[in-house]
Design a protein around this motif. Structure first.
Motif, PDB file in Angstrom:
ATOM      1  N   ILE A  87     123.666  14.518  93.507  1.00 17.16           N
ATOM      2  CA  ILE A  87     123.060  13.230  94.031  1.00 17.16           C
ATOM      3  C   ILE A  87     122.154  13.292  95.271  1.00 17.16           C
ATOM      4  O   ILE A  87     122.794  13.660  96.377  1.00 17.16           O
ATOM      5  N   GLN A  88     121.026  13.194  94.961  1.00 16.24           N
ATOM      6  CA  GLN A  88     119.977  13.131  96.387  1.00 16.24           C
ATOM      7  C   GLN A  88     119.527  11.881  97.030  1.00 16.24           C
ATOM      8  O   GLN A  88     119.114  11.691  97.824  1.00 16.24           O
ATOM      9  N   VAL A  89     119.613  10.810  95.900  1.00 19.88           N
ATOM     10  CA  VAL A  89     119.270   9.628  96.484  1.00 19.88           C
ATOM     11  C   VAL A  89     120.220   8.415  95.923  1.00 19.88           C
ATOM     12  O   VAL A  89     120.471   8.769  94.737  1.00 19.88           O
ATOM     13  N   VAL A  90     120.521   7.506  96.770  1.00 20.68           N
ATOM     14  CA  VAL A  90     121.426   6.208  96.228  1.00 20.68           C
ATOM     15  C   VAL A  90     120.556   5.001  96.570  1.00 20.68           C
ATOM     16  O   VAL A  90     120.104   5.044  97.499  1.00 20.68           O
ATOM     17  N   ILE A  91     120.654   4.122  95.244  1.00 21.06           N
ATOM     18  CA  ILE A  91     119.876   3.058  95.454  1.00 21.06           C
ATOM     19  C   ILE A  91     120.884   1.686  95.425  1.00 21.06           C
ATOM     20  O   ILE A  91     121.403   2.009  94.398  1.00 21.06           O
ATOM     21  N   SER A  92     120.881   0.895  96.425  1.00 16.82           N
ATOM     22  CA  SER A  92     121.626  -0.128  96.411  1.00 16.82           C
ATOM     23  C   SER A  92     121.170  -1.443  97.171  1.00 16.82           C
ATOM     24  O   SER A  92     120.093  -1.315  98.056  1.00 16.82           O
TER      25      SER A  92
END
Length: 196
Positions: A87-92
């Motif tokens: 995982i390179q990006v977490v969107i929240s």
């Protein structure tokens, strides 16, 4: 740290709120001093369920999470485990402060968007479509012409785009540091330790 500009790929439609760092990487996996292999323990408890999203979307570089992602303890192993999982990006809709700091220091991009945008991205991810994150323009897009702009601290953006962690920032100043040390040696040898 690897530079980040744009990423396009499948996303894991996770969406659960208040996921703490013990869920991200349970304590039983912290008996190592290496970052390598922590991905195997990432979300271990949740991954015991059949047809869980982490196995169904294995290899996806984007995680769509619920609000308050990364709450709980301050373990830096959480972003390490996410990165080792790919995982390179977490969107929240929002992140716990300590987790956000640890993620940034380890090159993990966190994108904060309102809940309605999260809901839309969840649907796109469940449909198997790619999501694109453009850090330079600070926008998340989909093949359906969705466009969600996000805010980013300018210093953090500069570091992520340049691939600069704390060591990289220091090394980028090597000439200025050397010039300062030489000046200090000449002007104040007793401070620089040259006096006998």
């Amino acid at each position: 740290m690897q530079a980040f500009t744009t990423l396009s790929g499948q996303a894991i439609p996770f969406g659960i709120a208040n996921i703490d760092t013990d869920v991200i990487i349970p304590a039983r996996f912290l008996k190592t001093v290496s970052r390598a292999g922590l991905g195997a323990g990432a979300f271990a408890t949740l991954r015991t369920a059949p047809d869980n999203v982490f196995d169904s979307y294995a290899g996806a570089p984007i995680l769509i999470a619920g609000a308050n992602f990364g709450c709980g303890s301050s373990r830096e192993h959480a972003p390490w485990a996410l990165a080792d999982l790919g995982i390179q990006v977490v969107i929240s809709p929002g992140f716990a402060d300590i987790f956000a700091g640890n993620a940034f220091k380890n090159g993990l991009l966190l994108v904060t968007l309102p809940q309605d945008a999260i809901d839309r991205l969840m649907a796109v991810a469940q449909d198997g479509q790619a999501i694109t994150i453009d850090l330079e323009n600070q926008v998340v897009t989909t093949p359906f012409q969705d466009r969600f702009e996000f805010a980013m601290d300018p210093f953090r953006k500069e570091c992520l785009v340049g691939g600069l962690d704390e060591i990289g920032l220091t090394l980028a100043m090597a000439e200025k540091i050397s010039a300062h040390e030489a000046r200090l040696q000449a002007d104040r040898p007793w401070i620089a330790g040259a006096a006998g």
